[in-house]
Design a protein around this motif. Sequence first.
Motif, PDB file in Angstrom:
ATOM      1  N   VAL A  96       0.846  -1.204   0.000  1.00 22.45           N
ATOM      2  CA  VAL A  96       0.000   0.000   0.000  1.00 22.45           C
ATOM      3  C   VAL A  96       0.877   1.248   0.000  1.00 22.45           C
ATOM      4  O   VAL A  96       0.671   2.178  -0.793  1.00 22.45           O
ATOM      5  N   PHE A  97       1.876   1.286   0.886  1.00 18.04           N
ATOM      6  CA  PHE A  97       2.726   2.471   0.998  1.00 18.04           C
ATOM      7  C   PHE A  97       3.542   2.678  -0.279  1.00 18.04           C
ATOM      8  O   PHE A  97       3.737   3.814  -0.722  1.00 18.04           O
ATOM      9  N   ALA A  98       4.029   1.590  -0.882  1.00 11.44           N
ATOM     10  CA  ALA A  98       4.811   1.717  -2.114  1.00 11.44           C
ATOM     11  C   ALA A  98       3.979   2.359  -3.224  1.00 11.44           C
ATOM     12  O   ALA A  98       4.451   3.260  -3.935  1.00 11.44           O
ATOM     13  N   LEU A  99       2.739   1.930  -3.382  1.00 16.51           N
ATOM     14  CA  LEU A  99       1.869   2.495  -4.411  1.00 16.51           C
ATOM     15  C   LEU A  99       1.453   3.919  -4.068  1.00 16.51           C
ATOM     16  O   LEU A  99       1.289   4.762  -4.957  1.00 16.51           O
ATOM     17  N   GLU A 100       1.308   4.220  -2.776  1.00 20.10           N
ATOM     18  CA  GLU A 100       0.945   5.582  -2.349  1.00 20.10           C
ATOM     19  C   GLU A 100       2.030   6.584  -2.729  1.00 20.10           C
ATOM     20  O   GLU A 100       1.742   7.746  -3.022  1.00 20.10           O
ATOM     21  N   PHE A 101       3.298   6.137  -2.745  1.00 17.34           N
ATOM     22  CA  PHE A 101       4.407   7.034  -3.047  1.00 17.34           C
ATOM     23  C   PHE A 101       4.404   7.511  -4.496  1.00 17.34           C
ATOM     24  O   PHE A 101       5.241   8.341  -4.867  1.00 17.34           O
ATOM     25  N   THR A 102       3.485   7.016  -5.318  1.00 15.74           N
ATOM     26  CA  THR A 102       3.407   7.506  -6.699  1.00 15.74           C
ATOM     27  C   THR A 102       2.625   8.814  -6.796  1.00 15.74           C
ATOM     28  O   THR A 102       2.582   9.402  -7.881  1.00 15.74           O
ATOM     29  N   SER A 103       2.044   9.293  -5.720  1.00 11.35           N
ATOM     30  CA  SER A 103       1.242  10.530  -5.758  1.00 11.35           C
ATOM     31  C   SER A 103       2.000  11.706  -6.371  1.00 11.35           C
ATOM     32  O   SER A 103       1.462  12.410  -7.242  1.00 11.35           O
ATOM     33  N   PRO A 104       3.262  11.981  -5.951  1.00 17.67           N
ATOM     34  CA  PRO A 104       3.972  13.113  -6.571  1.00 17.67           C
ATOM     35  C   PRO A 104       4.148  12.971  -8.071  1.00 17.67           C
ATOM     36  O   PRO A 104       4.191  13.968  -8.799  1.00 17.67           O
ATOM     37  N   LEU A 105       4.246  11.728  -8.547  1.00 16.82           N
ATOM     38  CA  LEU A 105       4.411  11.510  -9.987  1.00 16.82           C
ATOM     39  C   LEU A 105       3.108  11.756 -10.733  1.00 16.82           C
ATOM     40  O   LEU A 105       3.107  12.240 -11.866  1.00 16.82           O
ATOM     41  N   TRP A 106       1.983  11.443 -10.101  1.00 16.32           N
ATOM     42  CA  TRP A 106       0.687  11.786 -10.692  1.00 16.32           C
ATOM     43  C   TRP A 106       0.501  13.298 -10.733  1.00 16.32           C
ATOM     44  O   TRP A 106      -0.145  13.830 -11.647  1.00 16.32           O
ATOM     45  N   VAL A 107       1.064  14.001  -9.751  1.00 12.01           N
ATOM     46  CA  VAL A 107       1.018  15.469  -9.766  1.00 12.01           C
ATOM     47  C   VAL A 107       1.722  15.995 -11.014  1.00 12.01           C
ATOM     48  O   VAL A 107       1.240  16.918 -11.678  1.00 12.01           O
ATOM     49  N   ILE A 108       2.872  15.393 -11.359  1.00 10.16           N
ATOM     50  CA  ILE A 108       3.618  15.801 -12.553  1.00 10.16           C
ATOM     51  C   ILE A 108       2.757  15.640 -13.805  1.00 10.16           C
ATOM     52  O   ILE A 108       2.722  16.515 -14.681  1.00 10.16           O
TER      53      ILE A 108
END
Length: 287
Positions: A96-108
């Motif tokens: 869960v935490f690993a996938l959550e860390f993609t948030s900044p990349l979705w911001v890009i």
Amino acid sequence: MAPVLRAAVWMSGSIASFSAMAVAGREVSVQLDTFEVMMYRSLIGVIVVCTVAAVTGAWRRISCAHLGTHALRNLAHFTGQNLWFYAVTVIPLAQVFALEFTSPLWVIVLSPLILGERLTRMRAVAALMGFAGILIVARPDMAGINAGVVTAASSAIFFALTIMLTKRLTRTQGIMSILFHLTTMQLVFGLVAAGYDGDIAVPEPAVLPFVVVIGVAGLLAHYCLTNALAIAPATVVVPIDFIRLPAIAVIGMLVYGEIVDVWVFVGALVIFAGNYLNLMSETRKTQ
């Protein structure tokens, strides 16, 4: 105390709070659904925010301007948090935490559409690395894809929307105003979503402490993270935040006997590299 060390202390509070919220979310799932969890979390948040505003005299800093943007932001966060709470109950916490860390990349990816920001070559590379990390973590085959992976990955998109709409609000709104609308609006969303069937579960004594942990830890995690970012650059804070992954993996093994696949850490490392390269590039531009 050196700024980097002070930021690390604040980030230790953020890491502990996010980890506590994940464990508490799994514990309360035996009695409460995600809508009820969010309703009680928001209720505790309203009590805390209103108490702080009353004690500090911050009421005058709470504005009713841009309510539409507040509503969109809080609806995105409410959706993302519900998906996150569901994910922590069905897949390993580290995943869960690993996938959550993609948030900044979705911001890009989404910021050119929502904030009008330019998609540079380095931002595009960082986004591609993030998606490669998602594929490594999720391993899109019949064995790797399940409801938990889909909801965890989806929560990251809604958290990215939350980040962008928060950035838009901070141009005119203070933190107390944002927190007040966050807690009050999400309390209404929670009441509607949890009570649409006329049945809202009341936490049993054994579950109530975990509900309180979710409410307090949710506010404390973001407070600690904000203070860390105010002290040290994001290029320092983000690598510290990734300590959450091995920390929650250890917690998952000790508390729930979870066995985490090594590819979760490999994918998380690729996601981290994409985030960090983008941060380094952005930092050089501002120097």
